[in-house]
Write a protein that holds these residues in place. Structure first.
Motif, PDB file in Angstrom:
ATOM      1  N   VAL A   1       0.833  -1.217   0.000  1.00 19.55           N
ATOM      2  CA  VAL A   1       0.000   0.000   0.000  1.00 19.55           C
ATOM      3  C   VAL A   1       0.859   1.255   0.000  1.00 19.55           C
ATOM      4  O   VAL A   1       0.567   2.242  -0.679  1.00 19.55           O
ATOM      5  CB  VAL A   1      -0.956  -0.011   1.222  1.00 19.55           C
ATOM      6  CG1 VAL A   1      -1.646   1.332   1.384  1.00 19.55           C
ATOM      7  CG2 VAL A   1      -1.994  -1.113   1.067  1.00 19.55           C
TER       8      VAL A   1
ATOM      9  N   LYS B   1       2.689   1.379  -3.396  1.00 19.53           N
ATOM     10  CA  LYS B   1       1.777   1.157  -4.521  1.00 19.53           C
ATOM     11  C   LYS B   1       2.432   0.281  -5.597  1.00 19.53           C
ATOM     12  O   LYS B   1       2.411   0.591  -6.785  1.00 19.53           O
ATOM     13  CB  LYS B   1       1.297   2.494  -5.112  1.00 19.53           C
ATOM     14  CG  LYS B   1       0.534   3.345  -4.106  1.00 19.53           C
ATOM     15  CD  LYS B   1      -0.045   4.605  -4.731  1.00 19.53           C
ATOM     16  CE  LYS B   1      -0.835   5.407  -3.702  1.00 19.53           C
ATOM     17  NZ  LYS B   1      -1.306   6.683  -4.199  1.00 19.53           N
TER      18      LYS B   1
ATOM     19  N   LYS C   1      -7.818  -2.415  -8.508  1.00 16.69           N
ATOM     20  CA  LYS C   1      -7.374  -2.301  -7.106  1.00 16.69           C
ATOM     21  C   LYS C   1      -6.954  -0.866  -6.756  1.00 16.69           C
ATOM     22  O   LYS C   1      -6.683  -0.556  -5.601  1.00 16.69           O
ATOM     23  CB  LYS C   1      -6.173  -3.231  -6.843  1.00 16.69           C
ATOM     24  CG  LYS C   1      -6.516  -4.716  -6.913  1.00 16.69           C
ATOM     25  CD  LYS C   1      -7.324  -5.154  -5.710  1.00 16.69           C
ATOM     26  CE  LYS C   1      -7.668  -6.621  -5.773  1.00 16.69           C
ATOM     27  NZ  LYS C   1      -8.615  -7.022  -4.735  1.00 16.69           N
ATOM     28  N   MET C   2      -6.864  -0.003  -7.768  1.00 14.37           N
ATOM     29  CA  MET C   2      -6.317   1.341  -7.510  1.00 14.37           C
ATOM     30  C   MET C   2      -7.128   2.115  -6.465  1.00 14.37           C
ATOM     31  O   MET C   2      -6.576   2.771  -5.595  1.00 14.37           O
ATOM     32  CB  MET C   2      -6.256   2.155  -8.816  1.00 14.37           C
ATOM     33  CG  MET C   2      -5.161   1.698  -9.772  1.00 14.37           C
ATOM     34  SD  MET C   2      -3.511   1.542  -9.040  1.00 14.37           S
ATOM     35  CE  MET C   2      -3.086   3.243  -8.733  1.00 14.37           C
ATOM     36  N   SER C   3      -8.460   1.997  -6.553  1.00 13.54           N
ATOM     37  CA  SER C   3      -9.287   2.780  -5.620  1.00 13.54           C
ATOM     38  C   SER C   3      -9.092   2.301  -4.179  1.00 13.54           C
ATOM     39  O   SER C   3      -9.027   3.109  -3.238  1.00 13.54           O
ATOM     40  CB  SER C   3     -10.764   2.683  -6.012  1.00 13.54           C
ATOM     41  OG  SER C   3     -11.173   1.328  -5.963  1.00 13.54           O
TER      42      SER C   3
ATOM     43  N   ILE D   1      -6.371   0.822  -2.983  1.00 15.37           N
ATOM     44  CA  ILE D   1      -5.018   1.217  -2.538  1.00 15.37           C
ATOM     45  C   ILE D   1      -5.033   2.683  -2.105  1.00 15.37           C
ATOM     46  O   ILE D   1      -4.476   3.047  -1.067  1.00 15.37           O
ATOM     47  CB  ILE D   1      -3.992   0.997  -3.672  1.00 15.37           C
ATOM     48  CG1 ILE D   1      -3.876  -0.495  -3.990  1.00 15.37           C
ATOM     49  CG2 ILE D   1      -2.618   1.544  -3.293  1.00 15.37           C
ATOM     50  CD1 ILE D   1      -3.160  -0.782  -5.289  1.00 15.37           C
ATOM     51  N   THR D   2      -5.684   3.519  -2.909  1.00 13.55           N
ATOM     52  CA  THR D   2      -5.742   4.952  -2.579  1.00 13.55           C
ATOM     53  C   THR D   2      -6.459   5.149  -1.235  1.00 13.55           C
ATOM     54  O   THR D   2      -6.002   5.914  -0.374  1.00 13.55           O
ATOM     55  CB  THR D   2      -6.477   5.725  -3.698  1.00 13.55           C
ATOM     56  OG1 THR D   2      -5.835   5.429  -4.938  1.00 13.55           O
ATOM     57  CG2 THR D   2      -6.454   7.219  -3.445  1.00 13.55           C
ATOM     58  N   GLU D   3      -7.555   4.407  -1.040  1.00 13.33           N
ATOM     59  CA  GLU D   3      -8.325   4.533   0.211  1.00 13.33           C
ATOM     60  C   GLU D   3      -7.463   4.139   1.423  1.00 13.33           C
ATOM     61  O   GLU D   3      -7.401   4.855   2.427  1.00 13.33           O
ATOM     62  CB  GLU D   3      -9.562   3.612   0.127  1.00 13.33           C
ATOM     63  CG  GLU D   3     -10.450   3.657   1.354  1.00 13.33           C
ATOM     64  CD  GLU D   3     -11.399   2.455   1.428  1.00 13.33           C
ATOM     65  OE1 GLU D   3     -11.726   2.040   2.552  1.00 13.33           O
ATOM     66  OE2 GLU D   3     -11.796   1.931   0.358  1.00 13.33           O
TER      67      GLU D   3
ATOM     68  N   ASN E   1      -4.175   3.950   1.503  1.00 12.38           N
ATOM     69  CA  ASN E   1      -3.011   4.846   1.608  1.00 12.38           C
ATOM     70  C   ASN E   1      -3.410   6.131   2.333  1.00 12.38           C
ATOM     71  O   ASN E   1      -2.676   6.624   3.202  1.00 12.38           O
ATOM     72  CB  ASN E   1      -2.481   5.143   0.199  1.00 12.38           C
ATOM     73  CG  ASN E   1      -1.060   5.681   0.235  1.00 12.38           C
ATOM     74  OD1 ASN E   1      -0.834   6.741   0.799  1.00 12.38           O
ATOM     75  ND2 ASN E   1      -0.128   4.959  -0.348  1.00 12.38           N
ATOM     76  N   ASP E   2      -4.602   6.644   1.996  1.00  7.54           N
ATOM     77  CA  ASP E   2      -5.098   7.857   2.671  1.00  7.54           C
ATOM     78  C   ASP E   2      -5.315   7.592   4.164  1.00  7.54           C
ATOM     79  O   ASP E   2      -5.022   8.452   5.004  1.00  7.54           O
ATOM     80  CB  ASP E   2      -6.413   8.323   2.026  1.00  7.54           C
ATOM     81  CG  ASP E   2      -6.187   8.904   0.636  1.00  7.54           C
ATOM     82  OD1 ASP E   2      -5.007   9.148   0.293  1.00  7.54           O
ATOM     83  OD2 ASP E   2      -7.178   9.077  -0.113  1.00  7.54           O
TER      84      ASP E   2
ATOM     85  N   LYS F   1      -2.034   7.705   5.849  1.00  8.55           N
ATOM     86  CA  LYS F   1      -1.568   9.102   5.984  1.00  8.55           C
ATOM     87  C   LYS F   1      -2.255   9.780   7.173  1.00  8.55           C
ATOM     88  O   LYS F   1      -1.626  10.515   7.935  1.00  8.55           O
ATOM     89  CB  LYS F   1      -1.872   9.889   4.702  1.00  8.55           C
ATOM     90  CG  LYS F   1      -0.901   9.608   3.571  1.00  8.55           C
ATOM     91  CD  LYS F   1      -1.294  10.407   2.338  1.00  8.55           C
ATOM     92  CE  LYS F   1      -0.448   9.981   1.135  1.00  8.55           C
ATOM     93  NZ  LYS F   1      -1.004  10.481  -0.121  1.00  8.55           N
TER      94      LYS F   1
ATOM     95  N   ASP G   1       2.017  16.391   0.840  1.00 12.33           N
ATOM     96  CA  ASP G   1       2.205  14.938   0.885  1.00 12.33           C
ATOM     97  C   ASP G   1       3.372  14.598   1.809  1.00 12.33           C
ATOM     98  O   ASP G   1       4.338  15.360   1.897  1.00 12.33           O
ATOM     99  CB  ASP G   1       2.487  14.400  -0.525  1.00 12.33           C
ATOM    100  CG  ASP G   1       1.429  13.388  -0.935  1.00 12.33           C
ATOM    101  OD1 ASP G   1       0.561  13.099  -0.094  1.00 12.33           O
ATOM    102  OD2 ASP G   1       1.480  12.887  -2.073  1.00 12.33           O
TER     103      ASP G   1
END
Length: 691
Positions: free
Chosen positions: A177, A180, A199-201, A203-205, A207-208, A211, A230
């Motif tokens: 994650v 990426k 899977k991109m969405s 991973i972004t979720e 990853n956020d 953060k 960032d």
């Protein structure tokens, strides 16, 4: 090769039996090149399950250490058993570890073993990962397991990987994650692949979410996050590391031990996110003056090591230590704070399963073993003579399951006792006691499986076969009314005869447990010099009561009359006369058998309350009250006769699926009900006939 304390990670694997801890260790050893082929528990050729009993049963029975080197770091993996009878091994391993990896299978979801492991970590404030294993097997469901973890432990559960699965829900690859990047295994080698578009969405979720977690670890990061900036990769790692240390984050990883999928990623995260020994477990030490202080793990401090495990087999004795301060070398004189004696250290070894590799030194934070330290026990602290401190010993649970053990062949009692003493050096979680009253050697352990293993080891290691029987309950007898009887002993043979004649009043005396002897003799009907003989005769007689031969308590005996012969009276004659009076009187004095009653405290989740209380009623228990705990459990307090507690460990485990625990302590003796008394008398008669 020696490592600095910053580059050491001591990690214990926890989890339910069969969740894949030993297999995971094999895959980590294989992928780092320590072994050239992976063993399997079913084949009996894994590094960590090397004991003949483990090979036979195909499960881990004791903690094994498996060090490996990865990216300039020494990772000491402690592979612990998952079976509940061997939690003593887990508790000892937790003392050596600075972090835990809780292994749970994608097929089983949240098991009792996972709940227990989590509880151990909570009690010790231990940083932890959750590793979801067996993700590529039939009937595995990573998603369901992850959701169950989230529901149970909340938002702190932080996924650092996203699995890629096929139509059968089998995981075929994983995505990191943070970076990426996606990987799959080809012939046990990790190969980078394209990140699947679907899977991109996710991973972004995730990853956020990471953060956001990082932002919460410092004000500086919080400002940056809300400013829309960032984080750099280094800042992400720094924030995640802080979150893992302060227990606000529990990273979740996954993989498969069979094809090593996820193993490299797990080690990357161990190195990057888990604490080193200086940041790990908080230790308290007691100084020689009795003061307690915080123990600081320090490479520059005077040498100190804690013994967390002992192996004592046919190849010799190894004391496993974690070095908590300074560096230790072979032949170094160190003080054992328990005994105060100075011990010269034996040779030092790095242990990997049963394989011992000699090393010149063990540095601060590292785990190794010292050979041939005969006087050193598990739980000892070895110190530099300049600073002698005692670290808290390992809190083994009280064993709750007892059986009587005896050799199959008469005359081998010593052999069994010696064998059990040797095994006790390795496993201090069980106890052995000779009960003088019931004439049995009583073995107490966590459950029937631990006892079965001990009996097997007695046979294989010490060549002595043992048989088990029910441990007898130490009953007592007392009288409930006053009776007076004559005891007359007269024997006439050639030469001088024997003559003793006493009248004794026997009465209940509830103030004293021991026999109270008094005399009210007037006019010298029994000379004073025979009083001690009368008392001695009665004390000996009290060892066997009139109903079932158990010791008599709460008894007062008053010698008030009698007669003697100037020539034939002797001490032995009066002793015998007193015993005759005792036998005649007690059977008429309304005797009763008393049974030991203990205080039971059972801790169970709410949902099992009804079953547990119903079971206590069947055991003639009296429930005294209930107290809720902070984590949604109840402590049931009850008084239960000891005779009804023989199999309670096993029964409670099956009633609560292993979630219940208990303590039981003797409180007092109480009159046994008539039906129970009858049973006790019949058993005593049967035992007497057998002997």
């Amino acid at each position: 090769m020696s490592y600095s304390v910053q580059n050491i990670r001591n990690v214990c694997l926890l989890g339910h039996s069969g969740s894949g801890k030993t297999a995971l260790t094999e895959s980590l050893l294989y992928i780092t090149g320590v072994i050239d082929r992976m063993g399997r528990a079913a084949d009996g050729n894994t590094v960590c399950d090397y004991d003949p009993e483990e090979i036979k049963r195909q499960i881990s029975l004791s903690t094994a250490v498996a060090p490996l080197d990865y990216k300039g770091c020494r990772i000491n993996v402690l592979d612990t058993p998952g079976a509940f009878d061997f939690t003593g091994e887990v508790v000892a391993a937790l003392r050596a570890a600075d972090a835990a990896i809780i292994v749970c299978s994608a097929k089983d979801g949240i098991s009792v073993g996972l709940e227990k492991a989590w509880k151990y970590c909570e009690e010790r404030n231990m940083p932890r990962f959750v590793y979801i294993s067996k993700t590529d097997e039939d009937n595995s469901d990573y998603n369901a397991t992850f959701e169950a973890l989230r529901e149970r432990f909340g938002k702190k559960i932080a996924p650092v990987v996203v699995p890629i699965w096929n139509a059968d829900k089998k995981v075929t690859g994983i995505i990191d994650v943070l970076n990426k990047r996606a990987y799959e295994m080809q012939n046990l080698k990790r190969v980078e692949i394209e990140v699947p578009a679907d899977k991109m969405s996710v991973i972004t979720e995730f990853n956020d979410a990471l953060k956001e977690s990082v932002a919460e670890t410092s004000e500086e990061f919080m400002d940056k996050y809300f400013g829309g900036e960032d984080f750099t990769y280094a800042e992400m790692i720094q924030g995640l590391r802080a979150g893992v240390r302060d227990l606000s984050l529990f990273p979740v990883l996954c993989g498969s031990a069979v094809n090593c999928m996820g193993s490299l990623m797990l080690m990357d995260n161990i190195v990057d996110l888990l604490p080193n020994p200086m940041e790990g477990n908080y230790h308290k030490a007691t100084k020689q003056d009795g003061e307690t202080e915080e123990f600081v793990v320090s490479p520059g401090g005077v040498p100190t090591a804690f013994v967390f495990k002992t192996i004592s087999d046919q190849y010799g004795k190894y004391s496993f230590v974690k070095v908590l301060s300074g560096t230790i070398t072979a032949d170094m004189p160190m003080v054992n704070s328990r005994t105060g004696a100075t011990e010269k250290l034996g040779r030092l070894y790095s242990m990997r399963g049963k394989k011992a590799t000699e090393v010149k030194e063990l540095t601060c934070g590292d785990i190794g073993a010292i050979a041939k330290m005969d006087k050193v026990k598990t739980g000892d602290t070895l110190c530099d003579p300049r600073k002698v401190v005692a670290l808290k010993s390992i809190p083994f649970a009280e064993p709750g399951y007892s059986v009587a053990i005896a050799p199959k062949t008469r005359g081998q009692e010593d052999k069994i006792a010696q064998g059990l003493n040797r095994l006790n050096e390795e496993d201090p979680s069980f106890t052995v006691a000779n009960n003088a009253e019931t004439h049995q050697m009583v073995l107490s352990a966590a459950g029937d499986m631990q006892i079965d293993v001990l009996v097997s080891k007695l046979k294989s290691r010490f060549n002595v076969e043992a048989e088990l029987s029910t441990a007898r309950v130490p009953y007592r007898e007392k009288i409930r009314k006053t009776v007076q009887k004559q005891g007359r002993h007269k024997k006439q043979t050639g030469g001088s005869g024997q003559f003793g004649d006493v009248w004794i009043r026997f009465e209940p005396n509830y103030d004293e447990e021991e026999l109270v002897f008094a005399e009210e003799v007037f006019g010298g009907s029994v000379p004073k010099n025979f009083f001690p003989a009368v008392e001695k005769g009665l004390r000996e007689a009290c060892a066997h009561g009139p109903l079932a031969g158990y010791p008599v308590v709460n008894l007062k005996a008053v010698l008030y009359d009698g007669s003697y012969h100037p020539v034939d009276s002797s001490e032995i004659a009066f002793k015998t006369a007193a015993q005759l009076a005792y036998k005649a009187a007690l059977i008429e004095a309304n005797p009763v058998i008393m049974e030991p009653v203990g205080e039971l405290k059972v801790t169970v989740p709410d949902s099992y309350m009804g079953d547990v209380i119903g079971d206590l009623n069947k055991r003639r228990g009296r429930v005294m009250g209930m107290t809720p705990t902070d984590d949604g459990e109840q402590v049931i307090e009850a008084e239960v006769p000891m005779a009804e507690m023989g199999t309670y460990t096993i029964d409670l485990r099956s009633m609560t699926q292993g979630r219940g625990s208990f303590t039981f302590n003797f409180v007092r003796y109480e009159d046994a009900p008539a039906n129970v008394q009858q049973k006790i008398v019949e058993e005593a008669k049967a035992n007497a006939d057998a002997e």
